[in-house]
Motif scaffolding. Structure first.
Motif, mmCIF file in Angstrom:
data_model
loop_
_atom_site.group_PDB
_atom_site.id
_atom_site.type_symbol
_atom_site.label_atom_id
_atom_site.label_comp_id
_atom_site.label_asym_id
_atom_site.label_seq_id
_atom_site.Cartn_x
_atom_site.Cartn_y
_atom_site.Cartn_z
ATOM 1 N N VAL A 141 13.712 39.796 44.384
ATOM 2 C CA VAL A 141 14.887 39.554 43.546
ATOM 3 C C VAL A 141 15.137 40.773 42.666
ATOM 4 O O VAL A 141 14.224 41.290 42.026
ATOM 5 N N GLN A 142 16.380 41.216 42.634
ATOM 6 C CA GLN A 142 16.756 42.313 41.736
ATOM 7 C C GLN A 142 17.689 41.764 40.668
ATOM 8 O O GLN A 142 18.521 40.905 40.951
ATOM 9 N N LYS A 158 27.482 32.482 41.951
ATOM 10 C CA LYS A 158 27.531 33.939 41.805
ATOM 11 C C LYS A 158 26.156 34.526 41.502
ATOM 12 O O LYS A 158 26.018 35.746 41.418
ATOM 13 N N SER A 159 25.170 33.683 41.298
ATOM 14 C CA SER A 159 23.818 34.122 40.921
ATOM 15 C C SER A 159 23.847 34.955 39.649
ATOM 16 O O SER A 159 23.279 36.054 39.580
ATOM 17 N N THR A 160 24.534 34.441 38.661
ATOM 18 C CA THR A 160 24.612 35.144 37.385
ATOM 19 C C THR A 160 24.151 34.243 36.246
ATOM 20 O O THR A 160 24.248 33.020 36.327
ATOM 21 N N GLN A 183 20.255 42.812 37.352
ATOM 22 C CA GLN A 183 21.034 43.857 36.684
ATOM 23 C C GLN A 183 21.676 43.260 35.441
ATOM 24 O O GLN A 183 22.536 42.396 35.542
ATOM 25 N N ALA A 239 23.123 39.762 36.670
ATOM 26 C CA ALA A 239 23.435 39.454 38.057
ATOM 27 C C ALA A 239 22.177 39.566 38.893
ATOM 28 O O ALA A 239 21.495 40.594 38.855
ATOM 29 N N ALA A 240 21.882 38.527 39.644
ATOM 30 C CA ALA A 240 20.719 38.515 40.519
ATOM 31 C C ALA A 240 21.157 38.778 41.947
ATOM 32 O O ALA A 240 22.225 38.343 42.379
ATOM 33 N N SER A 241 20.326 39.501 42.680
ATOM 34 C CA SER A 241 20.617 39.774 44.082
ATOM 35 C C SER A 241 19.310 39.733 44.860
ATOM 36 O O SER A 241 18.220 39.665 44.293
ATOM 37 N N GLY A 242 19.426 39.814 46.171
ATOM 38 C CA GLY A 242 18.234 39.735 47.010
ATOM 39 C C GLY A 242 17.895 38.288 47.321
ATOM 40 O O GLY A 242 18.785 37.496 47.601
ATOM 41 N N ARG A 243 16.625 37.937 47.188
ATOM 42 C CA ARG A 243 16.170 36.591 47.539
ATOM 43 C C ARG A 243 16.436 35.610 46.393
ATOM 44 O O ARG A 243 15.522 35.034 45.798
ATOM 45 N N THR A 244 17.698 35.369 46.122
ATOM 46 C CA THR A 244 18.055 34.464 45.022
ATOM 47 C C THR A 244 17.703 33.021 45.332
ATOM 48 O O THR A 244 17.642 32.186 44.430
#
Length: 124
Positions: A1-2, A75-77, A4, A22-27
């Protein structure tokens, strides 16, 4: 998980400010998300945390009534709306994620992914 984080800045006391994470990758692995902050010379402390799958956020006593966490699973935010800012809110703010599945993580060591931090400075 990344992760920002963004939205920090210099504001006057009493002003609002909104931070975004904001999360990205394996959310799909996210269980809890949180905001922490670290003031100069102090330990990193929890601001608020929320179960990613539902429920209401928990807040530290010193930000209750002033800060609100908004979660957007689509949105994984994770946003942190801060109001009535005070000079003692000055800190680097970090978002963090727990992917291990702890029951109720609330300390720094219980979160395994971290954003880079965003500086919030409140002038008097």
């Amino acid at each position: 998980v990344q992760l920002q984080a963004s939205g920090g800045g210099l504001v006057q006391a009493g002003s609002p400010l909104r931070l975004a994470c904001a999360a990205s990758g394996r959310t799909d692995r996210i269980n809890h998300m949180a905001w922490f902050r670290q003031a100069p010379g102090k330990e990193r402390q929890l601001v608020g945390a929320v179960n990613w799958r539902g429920g209401y956020p928990d807040y530290s006593d010193d930000v209750k009534e002033r800060f609100i966490i908004f979660r957007d699973n689509a949105k994984s935010t994770l946003d942190l709306q801060m109001t009535s800012l005070m000079p003692e809110d000055t800190a680097i703010y970090y978002c963090a994620v727990d992917t291990i599945g702890r029951i109720r993580p609330r300390t720094r060591n219980e979160f395994d992914y971290w954003g880079q931090g965003t500086q919030v400075t409140v002038s008097s």
